[in-house]
Enzyme design. Structure first.
Site, PDB file in Angstrom:
ATOM      1  N   ASP A 472      97.377  53.325  43.864  1.00 25.17           N
ATOM      2  CA  ASP A 472      98.433  52.348  44.126  1.00 25.17           C
ATOM      3  C   ASP A 472      99.813  52.979  43.934  1.00 25.17           C
ATOM      4  O   ASP A 472      99.942  54.046  43.317  1.00 25.17           O
ATOM      5  CB  ASP A 472      98.253  51.157  43.163  1.00 25.17           C
ATOM      6  CG  ASP A 472      98.748  49.848  43.738  1.00 25.17           C
ATOM      7  OD1 ASP A 472      99.557  49.887  44.679  1.00 25.17           O
ATOM      8  OD2 ASP A 472      98.342  48.784  43.233  1.00 25.17           O
ATOM      9  N   ASP A 542      98.833  42.587  50.503  1.00 27.56           N
ATOM     10  CA  ASP A 542      98.352  41.704  49.434  1.00 27.56           C
ATOM     11  C   ASP A 542      98.112  40.294  49.967  1.00 27.56           C
ATOM     12  O   ASP A 542      97.541  39.460  49.274  1.00 27.56           O
ATOM     13  CB  ASP A 542      99.382  41.635  48.303  1.00 27.56           C
ATOM     14  CG  ASP A 542      99.260  42.820  47.357  1.00 27.56           C
ATOM     15  OD1 ASP A 542      98.267  43.557  47.451  1.00 27.56           O
ATOM     16  OD2 ASP A 542     100.163  43.008  46.518  1.00 27.56           O
TER      17      ASP A 542
HETATM   18  C1  DGJ Z   1      99.196  45.896  44.078  1.00 30.03           C
HETATM   19  C2  DGJ Z   1      98.019  45.943  44.991  1.00 30.03           C
HETATM   20  O1  DGJ Z   1      98.413  45.712  46.300  1.00 30.03           O
HETATM   21  C3  DGJ Z   1      96.976  44.923  44.533  1.00 30.03           C
HETATM   22  O2  DGJ Z   1      95.908  44.913  45.423  1.00 30.03           O
HETATM   23  C4  DGJ Z   1      96.543  45.275  43.143  1.00 30.03           C
HETATM   24  O3  DGJ Z   1      95.877  46.505  43.130  1.00 30.03           O
HETATM   25  C5  DGJ Z   1      97.750  45.304  42.225  1.00 30.03           C
HETATM   26  N1  DGJ Z   1      98.772  46.165  42.730  1.00 30.03           N
HETATM   27  C6  DGJ Z   1      97.351  45.745  40.849  1.00 30.03           C
HETATM   28  O4  DGJ Z   1      98.418  45.848  40.005  1.00 30.03           O
END
Ligand code: DGJ
Length: 732
Positions: A472, A542
């Site tokens: 991430d 997301d």
């Molecule tokens: C942002 C990501 O897009 C989510 O899917 C998740 O992994 C969160 N970060 C976790 O902090």
């Protein structure tokens, strides 16, 4: 055209077709071809390099005709400040002695052949200074991709400042030209597709973040030369930059006959100071040309990726369940065990434990601590990762884990130990990211590169059966400055950050070629062609709202193959507050790499049995979806119905998807035409992804010719709101 030029053009064209080295020939026309396309450059020693043509494949005679005709643009391939004044330029430098002009001419040309294409290298040199620019073109014949980049090197007595260093420039003849690009999006609304006619003035698409491309834009553009973009027809030129950092694509149109298109790194961070003898390589631009519309250009990009351009290009993608949406930071052993059991029961193949599993002194229970401390939080997972991996193995699923290794929270043991590792604007108060105290580590620093490599290496060494990392990156660079780079190299930071990141990823890939890695950027802020050589897939957004995802995924597939698009059925309501039936969400997710982000034990029995059955069906068709040809047919942008079809290479099997985008009573539904089938074959229709007891289609099991399906189409009952259908087509 005088005789000498005619002779030399013909000789070079012929020599190139015969793959004869050309080093000492007087150069003129050079034809760079793939299976179905050609680019023509004009190159004579001691003169500038000219761009002449890009389009359909030319044979020798046609190439010569192009050079001598009005089709020849005769514009420089790399306009530069100093030689090309009062116009936008691709290159601008300040030489070691302060001279701010650059005037490049051809010194030599070489070529090298590979089994899937050819590399052409034009060496340009400044008329006055020992300053060279190697302009390189590497063809990928099968996928009709020509990759272009430059390598800049000099032997001046001191450093040279590169003020602008675009990877490429192309003049595009004016007419009914439209540009399609992905721009103006945001977190949860990534992949906003814009299609507009080119007009006078400047069109600019940019990424300003330094460490990632950002949620808003993609470093790619498609030019439709025959008016408004069509998915299936029309001449289309595509350009995409292989770079994860800042970028800029500019179309500059003044009162001339050409739109002038520039693409490269955005020099926002300041000039790049280049020392003598060091080679500065600009990122590759992937050019493509297709006469099958924007969809044809996309398929070329997909073929390039699936032919080796992306990591894990030939590995089928697992159906996974990720813990983030349903559990957030509650990654306790009990919760993880339960999810592992459940994903195994419904037929998943991989379980991914997301954020929340780490931190010793500072447990990660929210976003404001612990990044950097990549040790298991024993309060949540008393046995460490071992018991989770064992449980996965026992249940027949693989294990994956979330990391965010380029970041740190100030509340962490890492920050206490290495406050000097973060990016900071010297003397200024830090500007914090997520959680109120997140900072980005300085990837230009080799010690930080070792640390980031070590995060993956340690986890893999201690747990060799980790099969998947979600990598991430939730924060852009908010503080511009490096404690590692010397004061007179501070403006190199954005580029050196990327070089450090790539070096680290290359090290990881050299040691762990088989582990699957997803690039996530706090949603879709890391989707770029530049990430593809190291990552197997991207987290698209997301926002897992099925309807919104239909739009987002449509746009992202302009450049990225769906095998690399993580598409999850998420919890309800989605982040935009909407609740959508499970079938629609599954159908949308199945158009890419299917995954889940929900608690199966909270599903009704009927939803669970639907999910189990549909996952099993997806596994049967995933070779077609992930590795077949994608035909986007009816766009969700501006239509009430959206459709797409995937067909296998031999066109023996295909999968057709249809979605309602809008719904109202007595809504007329047009005949839904297909594409990408063999007109001469007969196909049997079988519906997939059906809910128990739902009304099946009248045409279940019926046989139609490919020609009929493509020219006339089917009349399908799509049901009421959020109606969708998935049809498998099998040739008899
Ligand atoms: C942002 C990501 O897009 C989510 O899917 C998740 O992994 C969160 N970060 C976790 O902090």
């Amino acid at each position: 055209m005088n005789n000498k030029r005619r002779y030399s053009a013909a000789a070079v064209v012929l020599a190139l077709f015969l793959c004869v080295p050309l080093h000492s020939v007087t150069l003129d026309g050079v034809v760079i071809s793939t299976d179905r396309t050609s680019m023509v450059l004009q190159s004579r020693i001691g003169e500038p390099l000219y761009f002449s043509y890009y389009g359909m494949r030319l044979d020798e005679g046609e190439a010569e005709a192009v050079l001598s005709s009005g089709i020849n643009s005769r514009m420089k391939a790399l306009p530069s400040f100093g030689a090309d004044m009062a116009q936008s330029v691709a290159m601008q430098v300040i030489h070691a002695d302060g001279n701010p002009t650059l005037d490049l001419v051809v010194e030599s040309l070489s070529e090298q052949t590979f089994d899937d294409g050819t590399l052409y290298c034009f060496t340009l040199v400044d008329r006055l200074y020992p300053f060279k620019v190697l302009v390189k073109y590497r063809t990928r014949s099968r996928s009709d991709i020509i990759e272009q980049w430059t390598e800049i090197v000099h032997t001046e007595p001191g450093p040279v400042d590169l003020l602008r260093f675009d990877s490429a420039f192309m003049p595009i003849r004016r007419g009914e030209v439209w540009a399609s690009h992905i721009d103006g999006g945001s977190h949860g609304a990534e992949g906003n597709l814009v299609a507009e006619p080119l007009h006078d003035g400047i069109l600019s698409v940019k990424g300003l973040e330094g460490n990632r491309n950002g949620h808003s834009s993609q470093a790619g553009m498609m030019f439709s030369l025959d008016g408004e973009p069509d998915e299936l027809s029309g001449r289309t030129i595509g350009a995409a930059l292989k770079w994860m950092g800042t970028f800029e694509l500019r179309v500059d149109t003044d009162n001339s006959s050409y739109h002038r298109f520039f693409i490269g790194i955005n020099p926002l961070g300041g000039p790049y100071r280049l020392d003598p003898g060091v080679t500065f390589e600009t990122p590759g631009v992937l050019w493509t040309y297709s006469e099958e519309g924007v969809g044809g250009a996309s398929r070329n990009y997909h073929h390039w990726a699936l032919d080796g351009g992306m990591h894990g290009h030939d590995t089928p993608r697992d159906v996974l369940l990720n813990s983030w949406e349903p559990l957030r930071f509650e990654t306790t052993q009990q919760n993880m065990f339960r999810l592992i059991d459940e994903v195994a029961q419904i037929g998943g193949e991989l379980f991914v434990m997301d954020d929340g599993w780490f931190g010793d002194k500072y447990p990660r229970n929210g976003s404001s601590s612990s990044l950097g401390d990549w040790v298991v939080d024993r309060r949540k997972l008393p046995g460490g990762l071992g018991p989770l991996i064992e449980r996965c193995t026992r249940k027949g699923v693989k294990f994956g884990i979330w990391i965010e290794p380029e970041s740190v929270n100030t509340v962490s043991e890492l920050f206490e130990k290495h406050p000097d590792w973060v990016l900071e604007a010297k003397g200024r108060e830090p500007n914090y990211g997520r959680g109120g105290n997140q900072l980005i580590l300085d990837m230009s620093n080799p010690e930080v590169q070792d640390h980031v490599f070590g995060v993956v290496d340690r986890l893999m060494t201690e747990n060799p059966s980790i099969a998947y990392f979600k990598w991430d990156c939730n924060c852009s660079i908010r503080n511009y400055g490096s404690r590692y780079l010397p004061p007179d190299r501070q403006t190199n930071l954005y580029v050196d950050y990327q070089r450090g990141l790539v070096r680290t990823l290359e090290r990881i890939r050299a040691k762990y070629p088989d582990v699957v890695m997803q690039a996530c950027g706090g949603g879709g802020a890391r989707i770029s062609m530049g990430a593809l050589p190291y990552f197997d897939e991207f987290w698209v957004s997301d926002n897992t709202d099925g309807l919104h995802r239909l739009f987002t995924q449509w746009s992202i597939s302009y450049f990225i193959p769906v095998a690399a698009m993580a598409q999850h059925v998420g919890v309800q309501p989605a982040m935009d507050g909407r609740t959508i039936p499970i079938k629609y969400r599954f159908d949308v997710a199945m158009t890419g790499r299917l995954g889940l982000e929900l608690l199966p034990y909270k599903m009704t029995d009927s939803e669970k049995s639907y999910a189990r059955r549909t996952i099993a069906q997806y596994k049967e068709i995933r070779d077609i979806i992930q590795f077949g040809d994608q035909y986007r047919i009816l766009s969700p942008y501006g239509n009430d119905i959206a459709t797409m079809l995937f067909s296998g290479a031999s066109k023996e099997r295909a999968v057709f998807f249809a979605f309602k985008v809008h719904n109202w009573n007595n809504q007329p539904v047009p005949r839904l035409r297909m594409a990408g089938l063999d007109p001469d074959r007969l196909y049997r229709v079988h519906e997939l992804s059906t809910m128990d007891g739902a009304r099946t289609l009248d045409i279940e099991g019926e046989v139609f010719s490919g020609a009929l399906l493509m020219h006339t189409g089917l009349e399908l009952d799509l049901g009421k709101e959020y109606g969708s259908r998935v049809l498998e087509l099998t040739a008899l």
